[in-house]
Design a protein around this motif. Structure first.
Motif, PDB file in Angstrom:
ATOM      1  N   UNK A 249       0.696  -1.360   0.081  1.00  0.00           N
ATOM      2  CA  UNK A 249       0.172   0.127  -0.058  1.00  0.00           C
ATOM      3  C   UNK A 249       0.929   1.405  -0.116  1.00  0.00           C
ATOM      4  N   UNK A 250       2.042   1.449   0.915  1.00  0.00           N
ATOM      5  CA  UNK A 250       2.671   2.404   0.890  1.00  0.00           C
ATOM      6  C   UNK A 250       3.652   2.513  -0.315  1.00  0.00           C
ATOM      7  N   UNK A 251       3.809   1.439  -0.966  1.00  0.00           N
ATOM      8  CA  UNK A 251       4.626   1.739  -2.218  1.00  0.00           C
ATOM      9  C   UNK A 251       3.790   2.057  -3.436  1.00  0.00           C
ATOM     10  N   UNK A 252       2.509   1.607  -3.535  1.00  0.00           N
ATOM     11  CA  UNK A 252       1.770   2.221  -4.363  1.00  0.00           C
ATOM     12  C   UNK A 252       1.255   3.546  -4.321  1.00  0.00           C
ATOM     13  N   UNK A 253       1.143   4.085  -3.166  1.00  0.00           N
ATOM     14  CA  UNK A 253       1.081   5.463  -2.625  1.00  0.00           C
ATOM     15  C   UNK A 253       2.277   6.383  -2.844  1.00  0.00           C
ATOM     16  N   UNK A 254       3.256   5.965  -2.464  1.00  0.00           N
ATOM     17  CA  UNK A 254       4.353   6.693  -3.011  1.00  0.00           C
ATOM     18  C   UNK A 254       4.753   6.920  -4.180  1.00  0.00           C
ATOM     19  N   UNK A 255       4.203   5.912  -5.232  1.00  0.00           N
ATOM     20  CA  UNK A 255       4.640   5.960  -6.690  1.00  0.00           C
ATOM     21  C   UNK A 255       3.835   6.961  -7.390  1.00  0.00           C
ATOM     22  N   UNK A 256       2.570   7.360  -6.689  1.00  0.00           N
ATOM     23  CA  UNK A 256       1.763   8.398  -7.425  1.00  0.00           C
ATOM     24  C   UNK A 256       0.643   7.734  -8.102  1.00  0.00           C
ATOM     25  N   UNK A 257      -0.350   8.600  -8.616  1.00  0.00           N
ATOM     26  CA  UNK A 257      -1.466   7.832  -9.383  1.00  0.00           C
ATOM     27  C   UNK A 257      -1.164   7.508 -10.711  1.00  0.00           C
ATOM     28  N   UNK A 258      -1.610   6.387 -11.302  1.00  0.00           N
ATOM     29  CA  UNK A 258      -1.404   5.714 -12.508  1.00  0.00           C
ATOM     30  C   UNK A 258      -2.380   6.340 -13.423  1.00  0.00           C
ATOM     31  N   UNK A 259      -2.304   6.925 -14.322  1.00  0.00           N
ATOM     32  CA  UNK A 259      -3.212   7.454 -15.509  1.00  0.00           C
ATOM     33  C   UNK A 259      -3.368   6.784 -16.597  1.00  0.00           C
ATOM     34  N   UNK A 260      -2.983   5.339 -16.509  1.00  0.00           N
ATOM     35  CA  UNK A 260      -2.888   4.728 -17.856  1.00  0.00           C
ATOM     36  C   UNK A 260      -4.285   4.399 -18.415  1.00  0.00           C
ATOM     37  N   UNK A 261      -4.553   4.236 -19.485  1.00  0.00           N
ATOM     38  CA  UNK A 261      -5.928   3.835 -19.843  1.00  0.00           C
ATOM     39  C   UNK A 261      -6.268   2.252 -20.066  1.00  0.00           C
TER      40      UNK A 261
END
Length: 127
Positions: A114-126
């Motif tokens: 969860x921390x690793x995902x939040x730190x990496x920022x949002x993913x805006x891929x389609x």
């Protein structure tokens, strides 16, 4: 919207997992709340499981993977599943482990993910 299981993401999650395990270990020693052996065993167990799972999935689902690599990935996932089920069974039936400490070690990977995902920022891929 989920992050790809790239090498960078895998290393980031495993680094957070290691840090959380060390913090849990230090905190458990100060408060005498958790058994350190079971805590570390649960954390190492889950970290290794996560790493093998990500490699196997990457080999199976890669669009450029050859048929041989896909079969090898499926074999790796099958062996990993049987090996880890056997290890968990042996750990709990043969060794006197504290279940709460073991689960705390396992849960640290979920928090690290969860921390690793939040730190990496949002993913805006389609995709």
């Amino acid at each position: 919207m989920t992050p790809n299981l790239t090498g960078a993401y895998l290393m980031r999650v495993l680094a957070w997992h290691t840090l959380l395990l060390l913090l849990l270990l230090i905190g458990s020693q100060v408060m005498r709340a958790l058994e350190p052996g079971a805590l570390l065993l649960g954390g190492v167990f889950m970290g290794l499981n996560f790493a093998l799972l990500s490699v196997g999935i990457r080999w199976v689902l890669s669009p450029t993977a050859s048929r041989k690599k896909q079969r090898l990935g499926m074999a790796l996932l099958s062996v990993k599943l049987l090996l880890f089920l056997g290890l968990v069974s042996a750990l709990f039936f043969r060794m006197n482990l504290d279940g709460v400490s073991f689960v705390a070690g396992i849960s640290s990977l979920l928090v690290a993910s969860l921390i690793g995902t939040l730190v990496s920022g949002p993913s805006f891929s389609s995709t």
